[in-house]
Motif scaffolding. Structure first.
Motif, PDB file in Angstrom:
ATOM      1  N   THR A   1      38.054  43.330  41.538  1.00  0.00           N
ATOM      2  CA  THR A   1      36.998  42.207  42.065  1.00  0.00           C
ATOM      3  C   THR A   1      36.810  42.378  43.390  1.00  0.00           C
ATOM      4  OG1 THR A   1      36.067  40.169  42.030  1.00  0.00           O
ATOM      5  CG2 THR A   1      38.354  40.316  42.324  1.00  0.00           C
TER       6      THR A   1
ATOM      7  N   PHE B   1      46.214  37.590  43.532  1.00  0.00           N
ATOM      8  CA  PHE B   1      45.761  38.985  43.225  1.00  0.00           C
ATOM      9  C   PHE B   1      46.777  39.952  43.041  1.00  0.00           C
ATOM     10  CE2 PHE B   1      42.047  36.811  45.295  1.00  0.00           C
ATOM     11  CZ  PHE B   1      41.074  37.089  44.399  1.00  0.00           C
TER      12      PHE B   1
ATOM     13  N   VAL C   1      44.405  41.749  38.064  1.00  0.00           N
ATOM     14  CA  VAL C   1      43.264  41.791  38.916  1.00  0.00           C
ATOM     15  C   VAL C   1      43.528  41.933  40.364  1.00  0.00           C
ATOM     16  CG1 VAL C   1      41.027  40.467  39.476  1.00  0.00           C
ATOM     17  CG2 VAL C   1      42.240  40.185  37.317  1.00  0.00           C
ATOM     18  N   THR C   2      42.984  43.141  40.828  1.00  0.00           N
ATOM     19  CA  THR C   2      43.231  43.566  42.195  1.00  0.00           C
ATOM     20  C   THR C   2      41.780  43.140  43.077  1.00  0.00           C
ATOM     21  OG1 THR C   2      44.686  45.276  41.660  1.00  0.00           O
ATOM     22  CG2 THR C   2      43.368  45.585  43.580  1.00  0.00           C
TER      23      THR C   2
ATOM     24  N   GLY D   1      41.568  36.852  34.468  1.00  0.00           N
ATOM     25  CA  GLY D   1      42.325  37.886  34.180  1.00  0.00           C
ATOM     26  C   GLY D   1      43.661  37.443  34.079  1.00  0.00           C
TER      27      GLY D   1
ATOM     28  N   VAL E   1      37.250  35.453  38.693  1.00  0.00           N
ATOM     29  CA  VAL E   1      37.785  36.889  37.867  1.00  0.00           C
ATOM     30  C   VAL E   1      39.321  36.992  37.749  1.00  0.00           C
ATOM     31  CG1 VAL E   1      37.811  39.352  38.014  1.00  0.00           C
ATOM     32  CG2 VAL E   1      35.750  38.199  38.733  1.00  0.00           C
ATOM     33  N   ALA E   2      39.795  36.444  38.878  1.00  0.00           N
ATOM     34  CA  ALA E   2      41.375  36.528  39.117  1.00  0.00           C
ATOM     35  C   ALA E   2      41.921  35.502  37.895  1.00  0.00           C
ATOM     36  CB  ALA E   2      41.912  35.982  40.201  1.00  0.00           C
TER      37      ALA E   2
ATOM     38  N   TRP F   1      43.344  46.592  33.475  1.00  0.00           N
ATOM     39  CA  TRP F   1      43.319  46.358  34.988  1.00  0.00           C
ATOM     40  C   TRP F   1      41.733  45.861  35.322  1.00  0.00           C
ATOM     41  CZ3 TRP F   1      43.595  50.882  38.778  1.00  0.00           C
ATOM     42  CH2 TRP F   1      43.606  50.398  40.013  1.00  0.00           C
ATOM     43  N   ALA F   2      41.718  45.010  36.188  1.00  0.00           N
ATOM     44  CA  ALA F   2      40.263  44.610  36.875  1.00  0.00           C
ATOM     45  C   ALA F   2      40.269  44.664  38.334  1.00  0.00           C
ATOM     46  CB  ALA F   2      40.069  43.162  36.396  1.00  0.00           C
TER      47      ALA F   2
ATOM     48  N   LEU G   1      37.174  41.457  29.514  1.00  0.00           N
ATOM     49  CA  LEU G   1      38.635  41.541  30.006  1.00  0.00           C
ATOM     50  C   LEU G   1      39.649  41.551  28.946  1.00  0.00           C
ATOM     51  CD1 LEU G   1      38.655  38.963  32.976  1.00  0.00           C
ATOM     52  CD2 LEU G   1      38.997  41.291  33.209  1.00  0.00           C
TER      53      LEU G   1
END
Lengths: 392, 392
Positions: A299, A347, A328-329, A321, A317-318, A296-297, A291
């Motif tokens: 999940t 998110f 994180v989307t 991020g 993950v969020a 951008w990520a 990251l």
């Protein structure tokens, strides 16, 4: 600043249970993103939370698959897969309870829940000790058992006896006749073994929100039997703690003791420490390293709801991020409308699989293609939004 | 460069047929965007394409609603709403055929299709001429009729006679006995009237892709009757063109003549000119002016498929956005998977209503909330993506 056409995107989703593994999810999202953003660099980091897919995720960055013959929940032998990874602190085994006593394993659930046991888990731990391993990560999700972990303890040397001093089976049925627990033959190597319990369950062993009451019914426990089994496990836990000379009596009441039908209690009783499955996996797979310079990520998981924010993989993950300044989307199979407000705070957009009214079956059957298409749409949005902005 | 938290967003969607009007769509999207982007400036420009909602859309920027009593498709009187707007070129009436002979109007379809007529359309045009108007925009979408526009011509003075010189009804049934068309009493004011025909249909009047074959069945024409009715309209068209002294004989074969059950043919025969409904509405509502300094636009429709790119409202919004450097995102009720590749080239991301597996009924019933939630997700993505980029 990188060009909007060539972002670095981390794809770190949990599996979509019932349709795609975390690796398949990552592949589908990567394929879709590449369609919209051919210049993108995709870093696939399949996630897990201690349940099914944990070994797979842990090994993505290196390590070995191994198998060992163990006793399944219903007594039949089965080959359980586990993983071996080299960590800075030493060689570490990753085992998945679901690989040994899995709820989705037809054979494992062939016996009634009262007769199922976690013996195979103890057999695998003993084999790891025999192999010289002293670091074990134990993913607790997806079990079919409700034996309080008695099976595991029995395989590791604990003895469960009735009033007459005869051994009882380490199952709910056997434990109903339990009078004494002896721990003097418990494997002494456990004392030097670091056991990390991967779980996101916070239920205690017994009571209204205990293992039997909350998870029992989905494993086949009849509602009218919950109270009795709950009482059996309470007595078992008290006797076991006394026999093991537990440093902190009352472990059965602690959060997480009710995980995997009480296996959480037993794992703690032999010295295990609880950890968030998703957090540990995130570390194992090097999520932060992926990251840190990403743009951008993305999940996701099969279904996102209020529980997602209780430490599930997408939430971890969020959080990572956010700490590293990467949006994180969320792209999940389904979203619970009621949780959208809370999810929306965490998110950078929450999206789901269907592109039109469709059934769950159609969604599952078409998951790979739907996921790629949704990722392509997100990629198209990414590509055009920033590009249009500097123009004014 | 504006702050990512306070973009100017143009919301210019068509209606979601069967659930939300274009205005309701715009309201729901605006509500969702505001949830994620409280500082956003929303410019709602409800769109239409000549079908239902055309008058509503055309009047959003000013003008007056009027009503006039006309004859419905099945012969019953009804109050038809139309619009009056002041345009630089003069006062202009906007009429919707669907308001007079609408397919979703239960009363209008009470007679069989062979007995339905567009007479009411001619009555309204005549009333507009009586009121001194000489500019009429006629939205052709959503009709229940298949009379080739004979009803409209009859109301405007054309006479349809049988072999014996007796008048026949201006309906498919009546026209089957047609022998002569007389046009000498056709309203002479039509010659100085600018009629703009709003339609996105390109079918000719007759033949394999004509009005009867393509649109007849959905209006109740029995498959076994298509050939006969098609022949009736072909003869009617030939006789009518001869009677009107059409400048370009063969108008029945021209693209669009088959719109609204052949009303396209008749409207052209009295001097009307075809225009893309969505393009004209975009001009009427000042879409370019709204887009010119905007950061982003969102458009949509009930269902997007390959037809969308044939000049439907979302396509027109995308084209205007492209010319003005504004990314346009598609948010529709449903997306046709097969068209996603083509749609993806045009829109900055294609998204749909469902957030989980759900039925069409659930999607329609919950459209307002679903739409707001999806817009909120898009807003959340907008807000975080650009913000994260300048940081590196």
């Amino acid at each position: 600043v990188r060009s909007p056409e060539s972002p670095v995107v981390v794809v770190a989703s949990d599996s979509f249970k019932g349709s795609l593994s975390a690796r398949e999810v990552a592949d589908a999202i990567a394929r879709g993103l590449k369609r919209a953003l051919p210049g993108a660099t995709i870093r696939a980091r399949p996630m897990a939370d201690g349940g099914e897919g944990t070994v797979e995720a842990a090994l993505a960055g290196g390590g070995e698959h191994r198998t060992h013959l163990v006793t399944g929940a219903s007594g039949r032998p089965r080959q359980a897969t586990y993983g071996l990874v080299n960590r800075p602190e030493g060689p570490t085994a990753i085992i998945e309870v679901a690989e040994i006593v899995g709820i989705t394993d037809g054979d494992g659930t062939s016996a009634p829940i009262e007769a199922r046991s976690t013996r195979g888990v103890g057999e695998l731990v003993r084999a790891l000790l025999d192999a010289g391993l002293r670091r074990v990560m134990m993913g607790l999700g997806g079990s079919s058992t409700n034996d309080g972990g008695a099976g595991m303890l029995a395989a590791l040397g604990a003895r469960f006896l009735d009033e007459a001093g005869r051994p009882v089976e380490p199952t709910p049925a056997g434990l109903s006749r339990l009078a004494t627990v002896e721990a003097r033959d418990l494997d002494p190597r456990l004392r030097t073994c670091a056991i990390t319990i991967l779980s996101d369950v916070t239920n205690p062993l017994c009571g209204a929100i205990g293992a039997s009451a909350v998870f029992g019914p989905q494993k086949g426990l009849r509602p009218e039997d919950i109270a009795e089994v709950d009482g059996v496990l309470a007595r078992y836990a008290a006797l076991t703690e006394r026999a093991l000379g537990a440093a902190t009596p009352g472990a059965g009441a602690q959060a997480g003791a009710g995980a995997a039908g009480g296996l959480g209690f037993a794992a703690r009783a032999i010295g295990g420490t609880f950890a968030s499955g998703a957090q540990v996996i995130a570390d194992l797979i090097g999520l932060d390293e992926a990251l840190v310079d990403a743009d951008w990520a993305i999940t996701g998981e099969g279904k996102s709801d209020g529980q997602t924010l209780s430490g599930k993989a997408p939430f971890v993950v969020a959080a990572r991020g956010r700490d590293l300044g990467v949006p994180v989307t969320l792209l999940s199979g389904a979203l619970d409308d009621a949780a959208l407000g809370a999810l929306g705070d965490v998110f950078a957009g929450c999206f789901a699989l269907p592109c039109r009214p469709m059934s769950l079956d159609a969604c599952i059957a078409g998951a790979d293609r739907l996921l790629a298409d949704r990722a392509a749409a997100l990629g198209a949005l990414w590509r055009r939004l920033p590009a249009a902005r500097p123009a004014r």
